[in-house]
Design an enzyme around this catalytic site. Sequence first.
Site, PDB file in Angstrom:
ATOM      1  N   GLY A  93      -4.007  -4.539  -4.970  1.00  0.00           N
ATOM      2  CA  GLY A  93      -4.691  -3.537  -5.778  1.00  0.00           C
ATOM      3  C   GLY A  93      -3.819  -2.328  -5.999  1.00  0.00           C
TER       4      GLY A  93
ATOM      5  N   ASP B 251       0.825  -1.219   0.000  1.00  0.00           N
ATOM      6  CA  ASP B 251       0.000   0.000   0.000  1.00  0.00           C
ATOM      7  C   ASP B 251       0.855   1.263   0.000  1.00  0.00           C
ATOM      8  OD1 ASP B 251      -2.368  -1.641   0.304  1.00  0.00           O
ATOM      9  OD2 ASP B 251      -1.860  -1.792   2.424  1.00  0.00           O
TER      10      ASP B 251
ATOM     11  N   GLN C   1       2.123  -5.995  -3.217  1.00  0.00           N
ATOM     12  CA  GLN C   1       2.384  -6.060  -1.774  1.00  0.00           C
ATOM     13  C   GLN C   1       3.683  -5.319  -1.434  1.00  0.00           C
ATOM     14  OE1 GLN C   1       1.604  -9.538  -3.109  1.00  0.00           O
ATOM     15  NE2 GLN C   1      -0.523  -9.286  -2.648  1.00  0.00           N
TER      16      GLN C   1
END
Length: 432
Positions: free
Chosen positions: A40, A13, A224
Site C-alpha cells: 500500500g 513502509d 515492499q
Amino acid sequence: MANVVIVGTQWGDEGKGKIIDFVTDDADYVVRFQGGSNAGHTVVIGDKQYILHLIPSGILHPGKKCIIGNGVVLDIADLFAEIKGLEQKGITVKGRLFISQYAHLIFPYHKAMDKIKEERKGLNKIGTTGRGIGPAYMDKGGRSGIRMADILDQALFKEKLEANLREKNEILNKIYCLGSFQTSDIFNEYFPLGQELRDYVCDVSWILNDAIAEGKSILFEGAQGTLLDVDHGTYPYVTSSNSTAGGACTGTGVGPTKIDSVMGVVKAYTTRVGEGPLPTEFSPEFGEKIRAKGEEFGATTGRPRRCGWLDTVVTGYAVMINGITSLAVTKLDVLDNLETIKICVAYDYRGERLTKFPNSIDVLKECTPVYEEVEGWMTDTTQLTHYDEFPSQVKAFLHRVEELVKAKVAIISNGPKRSQTIRVSNHPMCNA
C-alpha cells in the site's frame, strides 16, 4: 529525470508512495513492476489521503500515464474497486492506466491457500497479508497461472480455471480439510470483471520502450522493500517477488541499459511488519511512542509496525544490491523531540564485529546492534521548506548516514503532506 527506479531500502513502509508522488512531476509514465495488493502506498494531498494498492500513485497527477507491469500479480476485483474509488474522487483512470496482458491473476483459492498455510505454520508463520500473493506466484513459477490475457478469452479462461481447481480442490480437501471452490462461481464473478478491464489491457513493454525511444521519462515504482526481496531479503520472512531494482526490468520488459538511476527510500528510523528479525528494535515502551508519532500502521492491513533505530548495515546493503545512486530520507520529523539519536553502524555476533549484512537468518537473529550516538535537534522541522533552514544537527545526522551507506541524500520528507518534501539543492539529481 530520465528513467529512474525507486525502491525501499528497508523492510518496506519507508514512505515510497509519497516520494514517488513527489518525483512524478518529472516523469511521463509511472510503472508498478512487482508485488500485488499486499502493498500500500499512502499519499496525502491537501486534506485528502489516498491509499493505493495496485495502481501507481502517479495516477493522482493529471496527464500522467500509469502502467501495471507483467511482474505484478493482480486481484482484479481489488483493482476494479480501486479504479471505481478513484473515479468517485474525480480522478480520471481510463485512458491513463495500462495493464500488462502477461500479469498473473489472483483468485479466491489463492487467498484460501495463503491463509490456511500461514495458520498451519504456527510459531513459524511468516506474517503474510493473506491476500493470495505467494500462491499466485507459485502458480506462475509452476506454469499453471492464469494471466490477464487468458481471462479475456471465455473458453480459455474456463478451461484453465477448471484445470486449476481440479488440483487446488484436491489440496484444500485432502490436506487442509476445507471445502471446494466451484468453477462456475469464480467464472461468473471474474469473467465479467475481465471484460470491464479489457480496454486497459495491452503489451506494456512496447508502450514503455516506444516512450523511451521518444525521449519520455519513466518512473519505476517499487513496492515492499529490499529486505523483503525473495532472493536478497531476510528469507523466508520475505515477499514472493523481486522488490529490488532488478525487478523493474523483468517486471516490465524494459532492458537494464535503459535505466538511468536508482533512488532508495530510507526512513529516518527502521520499521517492519510481520515476523522476522529486527536487530535495532526499540523497547516496547519507546517503540509505542515512536509508532504513535509516526502513525506506524500498515496501509494494507492496519497492523502495527515494529520500530527500531536506523540500521545502516541494512541500508548500506540495499545501496549495494540495488545500485542506488541517491536517497530520499522520510519521517525525519518523527525524531524531532529526541535529545540523542542512535545509528546502527555494525552488528556484534558472538564477539565478532560485522559491517556486512549477514547472509544467514540464524546469524541475524543473534546479532546485536553496535550504535553511534548523534546529537538530536530538539526542534520542530515540519514547517521548514528549504534544506538550508535545517539545524546543523539534522545536517550532521544526514551526512553521517551518507558516509555509512555510501549514497547521497537528494530528498528529505519532514511530514506527511506533499508540500512537506524538500530537495537537497546540492544533489546532482535535483539540478538535472
